[in-house]
Design a protein around this motif. Structure first.
Motif, PDB file in Angstrom:
ATOM      1  N   SER A 151       3.010   1.591  -3.258  1.00 37.12           N
ATOM      2  CA  SER A 151       2.239   2.025  -4.432  1.00 37.12           C
ATOM      3  C   SER A 151       2.052   3.538  -4.428  1.00 37.12           C
ATOM      4  O   SER A 151       2.024   4.168  -5.497  1.00 37.12           O
ATOM      5  CB  SER A 151       0.881   1.321  -4.462  1.00 37.12           C
ATOM      6  N   ARG A 152       1.941   4.139  -3.220  1.00 35.70           N
ATOM      7  CA  ARG A 152       1.773   5.597  -3.132  1.00 35.70           C
ATOM      8  C   ARG A 152       3.094   6.324  -3.395  1.00 35.70           C
ATOM      9  O   ARG A 152       3.113   7.393  -3.995  1.00 35.70           O
ATOM     10  CB  ARG A 152       1.204   5.971  -1.765  1.00 35.70           C
TER      11      ARG A 152
ATOM     12  N   ASP B 100       0.826  -1.211   0.000  1.00 37.45           N
ATOM     13  CA  ASP B 100       0.000   0.000   0.000  1.00 37.45           C
ATOM     14  C   ASP B 100       0.855   1.253   0.000  1.00 37.45           C
ATOM     15  O   ASP B 100       0.646   2.162  -0.827  1.00 37.45           O
ATOM     16  CB  ASP B 100      -0.927  -0.010   1.218  1.00 37.45           C
TER      17      ASP B 100
ATOM     18  N   TYR C 276       7.763  -1.964  -4.647  1.00 33.00           N
ATOM     19  CA  TYR C 276       6.473  -2.159  -5.310  1.00 33.00           C
ATOM     20  C   TYR C 276       6.639  -3.119  -6.487  1.00 33.00           C
ATOM     21  O   TYR C 276       5.800  -4.015  -6.702  1.00 33.00           O
ATOM     22  CB  TYR C 276       5.910  -0.824  -5.775  1.00 33.00           C
TER      23      TYR C 276
END
Length: 343
Positions: free
Chosen positions: A266-267, A263, A299
């Motif tokens: 990905s940001r 999570d 990622y």
């Protein structure tokens, strides 16, 4: 440790010139429901009228208004008119000259001369600017621009003056810079590095908070402490330190907390503009790039192996490439760790 892209320290301000002028009690106009551009135009007109009526402080204010809008050539003209009675104007002239803002080429020597004028002044009006001017002079000696030649000795001298024994009213950027200065191979003293990053972090430095996370994680200048490392990384990441975000992703991934790692990664992986992020967070651009590289790498690995996210080999390759493009050394380091089976 590379400090070549160390940023200059901005003029300390409490709010913008537009906000200051538009909210003043002697301004009768209503600024509600206006766009930012409309407010700036009205403030510009007010300041020009005041200048025509002989109000000297408005010369600096108008120069600063243009500076805040990125109109550096106009800013320079009005700051130059205010320099004889306003040390803030002298300081900003130094910033524009040294960094070559607007259509001007960098004039490092002139920039340093302006900073010296502020740093060496005995005037009470320059007192609050002395430490940040000293920091910028130290930066010039570190980079070797406008001072004849690069000098670690002079860099250290000026940054120690600017840091003012860790005083919160001193230059916090100098305190952080000293932490990094003492982490370099040429001037290595990790206990001093840890001390100065601790002082800077206590005074609010986002950059130093991220650095402390790494020092606790690896036991550099302090006893290794994974809990303290995690707390520093997490708090700095929550405040916007992209380098800390990259290390936090690594922490999650190494603990096999793949959903959290994926999570956050990905940001981080979608971040693009290093210089804009650096400006917003006051963090060194090269370390912002390292953080993005870390986020992209982890990622990509998560996408490749299906750790916390759905397998997507095509996207994995894309993010491996992006990790390499943002920081080759970081990418190679993480690849070696993978090859050795640590990740």
């Amino acid at each position: 440790m590379d400090l070549s892209d160390l940023p200059g320290e901005p003029l300390p301000r409490h709010g913008s010139i537009s906000a200051s002028v538009s909210s003043a009690h002697d301004v009768a106009e209503d600024f509600h429901n206006l766009t930012d551009d409309e407010v700036n135009q009205k403030v510009e007109a007010i300041l020009l009228e005041r200048i025509r009526n002989g109000d000297k402080p408005s010369l600096f204010q108008l120069g600063q208004l243009y500076f805040e809008q990125g109109l550096y050539d106009k800013a320079y003209d009005y700051l130059e008119k205010a320099r004889d009675f306003d040390f803030q104007a002298i300081y900003q002239l130094g910033v524009i000259s040294y960094d070559g803002l607007g259509n001007r080429k960098p004039n490092y020597k002139q920039g340093v001369e302006y900073m010296m004028e502020v740093a060496m002044s005995k005037s009470s009006q320059a007192k609050h600017l002395a430490c940040i001017a000293q920091y910028n002079i130290g930066r010039a000696y570190y980079q070797g621009y406008g001072v004849g030649r690069q000098s670690d000795q002079q860099t250290e001298k000026w940054w120690l003056l600017a840091a003012d024994d860790g005083n919160p009213n001193g230059s916090i950027m100098a305190q952080t810079a000293l932490g990094m200065f003492y982490s370099r191979e040429e001037t290595l003293d990790l206990k001093k590095a840890f001390f100065w990053h601790s002082e800077a972090c206590g005074n609010g430095s986002l950059e130093s908070q991220g650095c402390l996370g790494v020092m606790y994680e690896l036991g550099l200048g302090v006893k290794k402490n994974e809990t303290a490392a995690f707390e520093c990384h997490k708090e700095a990441a929550e405040r916007g330190n992209v380098y800390a975000m990259g290390h936090l992703v690594k922490c999650y991934y190494m603990k096999k907390l793949y959903t959290k790692a994926g999570d956050l990664a990905s940001r981080v992986a979608i971040l693009e503009d290093v210089n804009e992020i650096s400006s917003e967070t006051n963090c060194i651009p090269s370390y912002v790039a390292k953080g993005i590289s870390m986020g992209c790498f982890f990622y990509a690995r998560a996408l490749q192996l299906g750790h916390g996210v759905k397998v997507n080999k095509e996207d994995a390759q894309k993010y491996y490439s992006k990790a390499y493009n943002y920081d080759q050394d970081m990418c190679f380091l993480l690849q070696n760790v993978c090859s050795n089976g640590a990740i």
